[in-house]
Structure formats: structure tokens, C-alpha cells
Motif scaffolding. Sequence first.
Motif, PDB file in Angstrom:
ATOM      1  N   THR A 182       0.976  -1.265  -0.049  1.00 40.74           N
ATOM      2  CA  THR A 182       0.006  -0.208   0.091  1.00 40.74           C
ATOM      3  C   THR A 182       0.925   1.229   0.422  1.00 40.74           C
ATOM      4  O   THR A 182       0.521   2.735  -0.881  1.00 40.74           O
ATOM      5  N   ALA A 183       2.056   1.406   0.884  1.00 40.06           N
ATOM      6  CA  ALA A 183       3.231   1.982   1.115  1.00 40.06           C
ATOM      7  C   ALA A 183       3.818   2.748  -0.604  1.00 40.06           C
ATOM      8  O   ALA A 183       3.801   3.664  -0.807  1.00 40.06           O
ATOM      9  N   LEU A 184       4.192   1.387  -0.960  1.00 34.77           N
ATOM     10  CA  LEU A 184       4.699   1.710  -2.416  1.00 34.77           C
ATOM     11  C   LEU A 184       3.980   2.187  -3.752  1.00 34.77           C
ATOM     12  O   LEU A 184       4.084   2.350  -4.286  1.00 34.77           O
ATOM     13  N   ARG A 185       2.759   1.964  -3.071  1.00 34.55           N
ATOM     14  CA  ARG A 185       1.531   1.983  -4.195  1.00 34.55           C
ATOM     15  C   ARG A 185       1.158   3.737  -3.900  1.00 34.55           C
ATOM     16  O   ARG A 185       1.122   4.348  -4.961  1.00 34.55           O
ATOM     17  N   GLU A 186       0.943   3.908  -2.969  1.00 35.12           N
ATOM     18  CA  GLU A 186       0.718   5.122  -2.449  1.00 35.12           C
ATOM     19  C   GLU A 186       1.755   6.622  -2.522  1.00 35.12           C
ATOM     20  O   GLU A 186       1.322   7.796  -3.162  1.00 35.12           O
ATOM     21  N   ALA A 187       3.079   6.308  -2.994  1.00 35.92           N
ATOM     22  CA  ALA A 187       4.223   6.718  -3.119  1.00 35.92           C
ATOM     23  C   ALA A 187       4.213   6.558  -4.629  1.00 35.92           C
ATOM     24  O   ALA A 187       5.242   7.772  -5.453  1.00 35.92           O
ATOM     25  N   GLY A 188       3.570   6.147  -4.754  1.00 33.44           N
ATOM     26  CA  GLY A 188       3.429   6.290  -6.983  1.00 33.44           C
ATOM     27  C   GLY A 188       4.356   5.119  -6.997  1.00 33.44           C
ATOM     28  O   GLY A 188       4.443   5.209  -8.327  1.00 33.44           O
ATOM     29  N   ILE A 189       4.983   4.585  -6.560  1.00 31.68           N
ATOM     30  CA  ILE A 189       5.754   3.125  -7.441  1.00 31.68           C
ATOM     31  C   ILE A 189       4.334   2.155  -7.898  1.00 31.68           C
ATOM     32  O   ILE A 189       4.100   1.247  -7.010  1.00 31.68           O
ATOM     33  N   PRO A 190       4.715   1.770  -9.126  1.00 30.95           N
ATOM     34  CA  PRO A 190       3.873   0.649  -9.534  1.00 30.95           C
ATOM     35  C   PRO A 190       4.214  -1.092  -9.384  1.00 30.95           C
ATOM     36  O   PRO A 190       5.616  -1.090  -9.262  1.00 30.95           O
ATOM     37  N   VAL A 191       3.856  -1.841  -8.345  1.00 23.60           N
ATOM     38  CA  VAL A 191       3.995  -2.356  -7.912  1.00 23.60           C
ATOM     39  C   VAL A 191       3.102  -3.858  -8.239  1.00 23.60           C
ATOM     40  O   VAL A 191       1.846  -3.612  -8.158  1.00 23.60           O
ATOM     41  N   ASP A 192       3.520  -5.010  -8.426  1.00 22.76           N
ATOM     42  CA  ASP A 192       2.169  -5.889  -8.859  1.00 22.76           C
ATOM     43  C   ASP A 192       2.157  -6.195  -7.191  1.00 22.76           C
ATOM     44  O   ASP A 192       2.555  -5.786  -5.958  1.00 22.76           O
ATOM     45  N   ALA A 193       1.360  -7.745  -7.331  1.00 20.25           N
ATOM     46  CA  ALA A 193       0.635  -8.049  -5.756  1.00 20.25           C
ATOM     47  C   ALA A 193       1.844  -8.584  -5.245  1.00 20.25           C
ATOM     48  O   ALA A 193       2.415  -9.477  -3.506  1.00 20.25           O
ATOM     49  N   LEU A 194       3.200  -8.764  -5.592  1.00 18.28           N
ATOM     50  CA  LEU A 194       4.729  -9.529  -4.438  1.00 18.28           C
ATOM     51  C   LEU A 194       4.978  -9.174  -4.328  1.00 18.28           C
ATOM     52  O   LEU A 194       6.495  -9.367  -3.864  1.00 18.28           O
ATOM     53  N   GLY A 195       4.781  -7.815  -4.995  1.00 14.29           N
ATOM     54  CA  GLY A 195       6.423  -6.640  -4.573  1.00 14.29           C
ATOM     55  C   GLY A 195       6.938  -6.053  -5.010  1.00 14.29           C
ATOM     56  O   GLY A 195       7.592  -5.319  -5.387  1.00 14.29           O
ATOM     57  N   ASN A 196       7.186  -6.594  -6.799  1.00 14.81           N
ATOM     58  CA  ASN A 196       8.117  -5.894  -7.670  1.00 14.81           C
ATOM     59  C   ASN A 196       7.223  -4.785  -8.810  1.00 14.81           C
ATOM     60  O   ASN A 196       5.985  -4.944  -8.754  1.00 14.81           O
ATOM     61  N   GLU A 242       6.548  -2.932 -11.775  1.00 17.16           N
ATOM     62  CA  GLU A 242       6.078  -3.261 -13.127  1.00 17.16           C
ATOM     63  C   GLU A 242       7.274  -2.869 -14.496  1.00 17.16           C
ATOM     64  O   GLU A 242       6.479  -3.429 -15.128  1.00 17.16           O
ATOM     65  N   HIS A 243       7.617  -1.499 -13.812  1.00 16.20           N
ATOM     66  CA  HIS A 243       8.064  -0.953 -14.593  1.00 16.20           C
ATOM     67  C   HIS A 243       9.598  -0.347 -14.133  1.00 16.20           C
ATOM     68  O   HIS A 243       8.785  -0.182 -13.165  1.00 16.20           O
ATOM     69  N   GLY A 244      10.382   0.354 -14.808  1.00 13.95           N
ATOM     70  CA  GLY A 244      11.360   0.500 -14.200  1.00 13.95           C
ATOM     71  C   GLY A 244      12.010  -0.414 -13.289  1.00 13.95           C
ATOM     72  O   GLY A 244      11.721  -1.240 -13.276  1.00 13.95           O
ATOM     73  N   PHE A 245      12.622  -0.016 -12.627  1.00  7.21           N
ATOM     74  CA  PHE A 245      13.893  -0.828 -11.642  1.00  7.21           C
ATOM     75  C   PHE A 245      12.860  -0.692 -10.022  1.00  7.21           C
ATOM     76  O   PHE A 245      13.523   0.858  -9.798  1.00  7.21           O
ATOM     77  N   LEU A 246      13.251  -1.298  -9.225  1.00  2.00           N
ATOM     78  CA  LEU A 246      13.152  -1.138  -8.239  1.00  2.00           C
ATOM     79  C   LEU A 246      13.575  -1.721  -6.932  1.00  2.00           C
ATOM     80  O   LEU A 246      14.564  -2.852  -7.141  1.00  2.00           O
ATOM     81  N   PHE A 247      14.719  -0.932  -5.837  1.00  9.45           N
ATOM     82  CA  PHE A 247      15.961  -1.029  -5.609  1.00  9.45           C
ATOM     83  C   PHE A 247      15.509  -0.373  -3.686  1.00  9.45           C
ATOM     84  O   PHE A 247      15.368  -0.172  -4.248  1.00  9.45           O
ATOM     85  N   VAL A 248      15.888  -2.113  -3.502  1.00  6.29           N
ATOM     86  CA  VAL A 248      15.713  -2.154  -2.276  1.00  6.29           C
ATOM     87  C   VAL A 248      16.689  -2.065  -0.757  1.00  6.29           C
ATOM     88  O   VAL A 248      17.368  -3.107  -1.477  1.00  6.29           O
ATOM     89  N   ARG A 249      16.794  -1.508  -0.755  1.00  2.42           N
ATOM     90  CA  ARG A 249      17.859  -1.398   1.093  1.00  2.42           C
ATOM     91  C   ARG A 249      17.568  -2.142   2.170  1.00  2.42           C
ATOM     92  O   ARG A 249      17.002  -1.112   3.180  1.00  2.42           O
ATOM     93  N   PRO A 250      18.080  -2.864   2.361  1.00  5.53           N
ATOM     94  CA  PRO A 250      17.518  -3.484   3.753  1.00  5.53           C
ATOM     95  C   PRO A 250      17.684  -3.010   5.208  1.00  5.53           C
ATOM     96  O   PRO A 250      18.730  -2.701   4.626  1.00  5.53           O
ATOM     97  N   SER A 251      17.036  -3.099   6.328  1.00  5.60           N
ATOM     98  CA  SER A 251      17.413  -2.410   7.605  1.00  5.60           C
ATOM     99  C   SER A 251      18.773  -3.528   7.254  1.00  5.60           C
ATOM    100  O   SER A 251      19.012  -4.907   7.263  1.00  5.60           O
ATOM    101  N   ASN A 252      19.628  -2.457   8.309  1.00  6.76           N
ATOM    102  CA  ASN A 252      20.773  -3.453   9.264  1.00  6.76           C
ATOM    103  C   ASN A 252      20.732  -3.942  10.343  1.00  6.76           C
ATOM    104  O   ASN A 252      21.603  -5.008  10.834  1.00  6.76           O
TER     105      ASN A 252
END
Length: 99
Positions: A26-40, A42-52
Amino acid sequence: MPKRIIHNATVTLKLPFDIGAGAELTALREAGIPVDALGNAEHGFLFVRPSNGRRSQTNIFRWFAREVGEVPSEPAEVCRLAAQRCRRTTSPWPLGSNM
């Protein structure tokens, strides 16, 4: 020396590392990031830096509207659209919540 290409993310979002999957989508979509049901992305490139886990308690999501290395055909238009997305002030959580 060849010209260095710098890639700026279209959207950057910091979320708590222990957020649930549904709230994360929900947060990713509200921010305008187009993600599918798995969080990938849908176009472009999504980079995730996880918490250490020690210093940082947030995951950082950086979405690039175009593939990394792809040069926009109309830079002014891409910048205008990115600026509109970054001006969004809505949040998926109410003010004062722990999220």
C-alpha cells in the motif's frame, strides 16, 4: 575521461523494517511506485536497501522510472513528472501513528 552518468531515483521511500507485506504494498503504491501483488516493479527498476538491524530500523526503496542506464528521450518531461510525484504529501498512515 568518459562522461559519468548519474542516476537519480524517481521516488525514494523509507519504511519501517517490520512493516507487514500488505502495508508495504500500500505504501509503495501510494508513493507512486507501480508494483504487482508480490512487490515487484511493474516497470522501471526498484532497488531495496534492507535494514541492517543495528543502526537502521528502516528499509529504503528507490524506484527508477526507467531501467538503469536508459537515457530519457525527453529529460524535461521526465523531471516534471518526477517532481509531481515527489510533491505528494499523502501518507498511508495517519499522523502520529507508529508506522
